[in-house]
Design a protein around this motif. Structure first.
Motif, PDB file in Angstrom:
ATOM      1  N   LEU A 239      -5.034   8.148   2.447  1.00  0.00           N
ATOM      2  CA  LEU A 239      -5.917   7.101   2.961  1.00  0.00           C
ATOM      3  C   LEU A 239      -7.096   7.711   3.702  1.00  0.00           C
TER       4      LEU A 239
ATOM      5  N   GLU B 162      -1.791  -5.130   5.211  1.00  0.00           N
ATOM      6  CA  GLU B 162      -1.224  -3.784   5.058  1.00  0.00           C
ATOM      7  C   GLU B 162      -2.246  -2.717   5.445  1.00  0.00           C
ATOM      8  N   LEU B 163      -3.475  -2.903   4.991  1.00  0.00           N
ATOM      9  CA  LEU B 163      -4.527  -1.943   5.317  1.00  0.00           C
ATOM     10  C   LEU B 163      -4.817  -1.952   6.814  1.00  0.00           C
TER      11      LEU B 163
ATOM     12  N   GLN C  80      -2.804  -2.647   9.194  1.00  0.00           N
ATOM     13  CA  GLN C  80      -1.691  -1.992   9.891  1.00  0.00           C
ATOM     14  C   GLN C  80      -1.798  -0.476   9.784  1.00  0.00           C
ATOM     15  N   LYS C  81      -2.079   0.042   8.574  1.00  0.00           N
ATOM     16  CA  LYS C  81      -2.217   1.496   8.406  1.00  0.00           C
ATOM     17  C   LYS C  81      -3.381   2.036   9.230  1.00  0.00           C
TER      18      LYS C  81
ATOM     19  N   CYS D  85      -4.083  -3.306  -2.503  1.00  0.00           N
ATOM     20  CA  CYS D  85      -3.472  -3.493  -1.191  1.00  0.00           C
ATOM     21  C   CYS D  85      -3.967  -4.813  -0.627  1.00  0.00           C
TER      22      CYS D  85
ATOM     23  N   PHE E 257      -2.478   2.205  12.917  1.00  0.00           N
ATOM     24  CA  PHE E 257      -1.614   3.353  13.232  1.00  0.00           C
ATOM     25  C   PHE E 257      -2.433   4.639  13.290  1.00  0.00           C
ATOM     26  N   LEU E 258      -3.352   4.822  12.334  1.00  0.00           N
ATOM     27  CA  LEU E 258      -4.206   6.017  12.348  1.00  0.00           C
ATOM     28  C   LEU E 258      -5.109   6.037  13.578  1.00  0.00           C
TER      29      LEU E 258
ATOM     30  N   LEU F   2       0.852  -1.185   0.000  1.00  0.00           N
ATOM     31  CA  LEU F   2       0.000   0.000   0.000  1.00  0.00           C
ATOM     32  C   LEU F   2       0.891   1.239   0.000  1.00  0.00           C
ATOM     33  N   GLN F   3       0.862   1.996  -1.090  1.00  0.00           N
ATOM     34  CA  GLN F   3       1.743   3.144  -1.276  1.00  0.00           C
ATOM     35  C   GLN F   3       1.067   4.481  -0.980  1.00  0.00           C
TER      36      GLN F   3
ATOM     37  N   THR G 106      -0.149   7.687   1.243  1.00  0.00           N
ATOM     38  CA  THR G 106       0.215   8.402   2.464  1.00  0.00           C
ATOM     39  C   THR G 106      -0.980   8.313   3.412  1.00  0.00           C
ATOM     40  N   ASP G 107      -0.760   8.622   4.659  1.00  0.00           N
ATOM     41  CA  ASP G 107      -1.847   8.603   5.632  1.00  0.00           C
ATOM     42  C   ASP G 107      -2.940   9.596   5.245  1.00  0.00           C
TER      43      ASP G 107
END
Length: 82
Positions: A9, A41-42, A44-45, A37, A48-49, A2-3, A5-6
């Protein structure tokens, strides 16, 4: 991988059909926009958010986590008149 940025997203999450979405609904929205993605990966992102306070988590009675945006920096407008 997944490229995004926060901020990107968060922007895509905001364009989902409802204001509160599951991880699967967010994933579906990204795939519909040809953003590839994998689920891990999703996840994990998103975690974090969530940890950093940009999205909130509202668990349902059946245990499904629903996510909603608390703050999206992309929504901020610069006011040059100040």
């Amino acid at each position: 991988m997944l490229q995004l940025t926060d901020e990107e997203l968060l922007g895509y999450i905001k364009t989902c059909e409802s204001e509160v979405n599951t991880l699967a609904e967010i994933h579906k929205s990204l795939i519909q926009r040809n953003i590839k993605c994998n689920i891990e990966e999703l996840r994990q992102k998103i975690s974090f958010l969530y940890r950093d306070g940009y999205i909130g988590n509202e668990p349902t009675v059946d245990g499904v986590n629903m996510y909603y945006i608390i703050f999206n920096p992309g929504d901020m407008t610069v006011n040059d008149a100040t």
